[in-house]
Scaffold this motif. Structure first.
Motif, PDB file in Angstrom:
ATOM      1  N   ARG A   1      18.038  43.921  75.883  1.00 16.99           N
ATOM      2  CA  ARG A   1      18.354  45.118  75.111  1.00 16.99           C
ATOM      3  C   ARG A   1      18.365  44.775  73.629  1.00 16.99           C
ATOM      4  NH1 ARG A   1      23.101  48.740  77.525  1.00 16.99           N
ATOM      5  NH2 ARG A   1      21.903  50.278  76.362  1.00 16.99           N
ATOM      6  N   ALA A   2      18.262  45.798  72.789  1.00 14.31           N
ATOM      7  CA  ALA A   2      18.382  45.587  71.347  1.00 14.31           C
ATOM      8  C   ALA A   2      19.776  45.074  71.020  1.00 14.31           C
ATOM      9  CB  ALA A   2      18.113  46.897  70.610  1.00 14.31           C
ATOM     10  N   SER A   3      19.912  44.453  69.871  1.00 11.84           N
ATOM     11  CA  SER A   3      21.219  43.951  69.461  1.00 11.84           C
ATOM     12  C   SER A   3      22.203  45.100  69.276  1.00 11.84           C
ATOM     13  CB  SER A   3      21.100  43.178  68.146  1.00 11.84           C
ATOM     14  OG  SER A   3      20.787  44.065  67.077  1.00 11.84           O
ATOM     15  N   ARG A   4      23.477  44.767  69.332  1.00  9.12           N
ATOM     16  CA  ARG A   4      24.503  45.794  69.130  1.00  9.12           C
ATOM     17  C   ARG A   4      24.328  46.464  67.777  1.00  9.12           C
ATOM     18  NH1 ARG A   4      30.681  44.248  70.256  1.00  9.12           N
ATOM     19  NH2 ARG A   4      29.683  43.956  72.300  1.00  9.12           N
ATOM     20  N   ALA A   5      23.982  45.676  66.768  1.00 10.80           N
ATOM     21  CA  ALA A   5      23.793  46.237  65.426  1.00 10.80           C
ATOM     22  C   ALA A   5      22.621  47.209  65.403  1.00 10.80           C
ATOM     23  CB  ALA A   5      23.576  45.108  64.423  1.00 10.80           C
TER      24      ALA A   5
ATOM     25  N   PRO B   1      16.691  53.403  64.061  1.00 14.53           N
ATOM     26  CA  PRO B   1      15.638  52.389  63.928  1.00 14.53           C
ATOM     27  C   PRO B   1      14.975  52.471  62.560  1.00 14.53           C
ATOM     28  CG  PRO B   1      15.460  53.522  66.035  1.00 14.53           C
ATOM     29  CD  PRO B   1      16.465  54.280  65.220  1.00 14.53           C
ATOM     30  N   ASP B   2      14.734  51.316  61.976  1.00  8.84           N
ATOM     31  CA  ASP B   2      14.026  51.264  60.709  1.00  8.84           C
ATOM     32  C   ASP B   2      12.551  51.576  60.934  1.00  8.84           C
ATOM     33  OD1 ASP B   2      12.429  49.555  58.533  1.00  8.84           O
ATOM     34  OD2 ASP B   2      14.421  50.048  57.730  1.00  8.84           O
TER      35      ASP B   2
ATOM     36  N   ILE C   1      12.009  49.781  71.387  1.00 10.53           N
ATOM     37  CA  ILE C   1      11.325  48.909  70.429  1.00 10.53           C
ATOM     38  C   ILE C   1      11.459  47.454  70.851  1.00 10.53           C
ATOM     39  CG2 ILE C   1      11.365  48.065  68.050  1.00 10.53           C
ATOM     40  CD1 ILE C   1      12.170  50.933  67.216  1.00 10.53           C
ATOM     41  N   ALA C   2      12.679  47.047  71.197  1.00 11.49           N
ATOM     42  CA  ALA C   2      12.913  45.655  71.595  1.00 11.49           C
ATOM     43  C   ALA C   2      12.100  45.293  72.833  1.00 11.49           C
ATOM     44  CB  ALA C   2      14.403  45.433  71.844  1.00 11.49           C
TER      45      ALA C   2
END
Length: 328
Positions: free
Chosen positions: A41-45, A51-52, A229-230
């Motif tokens: 999964r994407a990071s917690r941040a 998403p940028d 994305i991740a």
């Protein structure tokens, strides 16, 4: 028409229709890889913020490399289904011909957009005068395929749009026309089916940069999630996993074919992610399977058809038992 005969994955409807079926359900009603890519999964941040834009662009670059096309020709979307709806609301056409029978979402989208549609036989798609053609390659539900050279010829000898839905093309990558740069050729790709992560909702449109820019402006700034994305950034460069998965899917599809034949079904077609079979008592067998908690895909327009997805490792024995009981 029962919702179970419109789309796969309708577990809530199945539970309502068959409340006494044992749990957990074995859902074989979709063509999704039962062994998903092991994406983190994407990071917690990353999950705590929007998403940028650069992250989405990086995903599109990774996808473009995997598809064999230029990055400026790729748009990330929240699933191939969303891409279909986006195109229907953007392209200005009056008529569309769809090679069928096929995934019903195409007809639904264009009818909702006020476009007159006709369903045509796959081999007669090039004979229609419609302003747009839709070809699912390989096709869902029967796995019919059109060679890459024939699709290119079809795109090159007509002036209208050609939309090629390649949602299952990872099972037969030589069919893909995503790398062909033709102004009115549009290709749809799905991430979730082959990579087994359908819940992430990730897909792509591949087309002329001018069309991609137009679609991007209509879709907005944040089309896909941080987790999508991740996953895409990890999975698309992992060609070794893809190669191993194609080998396993071929083996498992053969195993499923043998099991279905042994229990009285006739193979119609499919891809290595799903198999379409025929039986004169298909409706009865669908209901018997559902009562054992095994959900497959029936078809309102072909009462003798059933589509089976591949079971996970734990589901093979249960499927075999259910099939034998349904044949009794």
């Amino acid at each position: 028409m029962t919702p179970l005969a419109i789309h796969g994955g309708r577990l809530a409807a199945a539970r309502a229709a068959f409340p006494d079926a044992p749990s957990p359900w074995l859902d074989l009603s979709t063509g999704v890889n039962p062994r998903p890519y092991p994406a983190q999964r994407a990071s917690r941040a990353a999950r705590a913020r929007l998403p940028d834009l650069a992250e989405t662009r990086a995903l599109e670059v990774a996808a473009a490399h995997a598809f064999g096309c230029a990055p400026e020709r790729v748009l990330a979307t929240p699933g191939a289904e969303a891409a279909i709806r986006l195109l229907a609301s953007t392209l200005e056409v009056r008529s569309a011909a769809i090679a069928g029978p096929t995934y019903s979402g195409h007809a639904e989208a264009w009818v909702a957009a006020g476009v007159a549609i006709e369903m045509v036989e796959r081999v007669r798609l090039g004979e229609t005068a419609a302003g747009m053609l839709v070809l699912v390659n390989p096709n869902n539900p029967d796995g019919a395929s059109t060679p890459r050279a024939e699709v290119a010829d079809l795109a090159g000898r007509r002036g209208g749009w050609l939309i090629v839905d390649e949602s299952f093309v990872e099972t037969a990558p030589d069919l893909s026309v995503a790398g062909m740069e033709m102004e009115r050729l549009v290709v749809l790709r799905s991430f979730g089916k082959f990579y087994g992560l359908a819940g992430l909702r990730l897909g792509f449109v591949v087309g002329d940069p001018a069309l991609i820019d137009r679609l991007r402006s209509r879709q907005g700034e944040w089309p896909v999630s941080a987790d999508a994305i991740a996953a895409g950034l990890a999975a698309y460069p992992d060609t070794a996993w893809a190669a191993r998965t194609r080998t396993r899917l071929t083996r498992d599809a053969g195993r499923l074919d043998r099991l279905l034949a042994e229990t009285g079904f006739e193979l119609v077609g499919g891809t290595t992610l799903f198999r379409l079979v025929r039986a004169p008592d298909a409706s009865r067998r669908f209901e018997r399977l559902a009562r054992t908690g095994v959900l497959v895909r029936p078809f309102a327009y072909a009462a003798d058809w059933i589509r089976f997805g591949l079971p996970p490792a734990w589901g093979w024995r249960r499927l075999e038992t259910a099939l034998m009981e349904s044949a009794a």
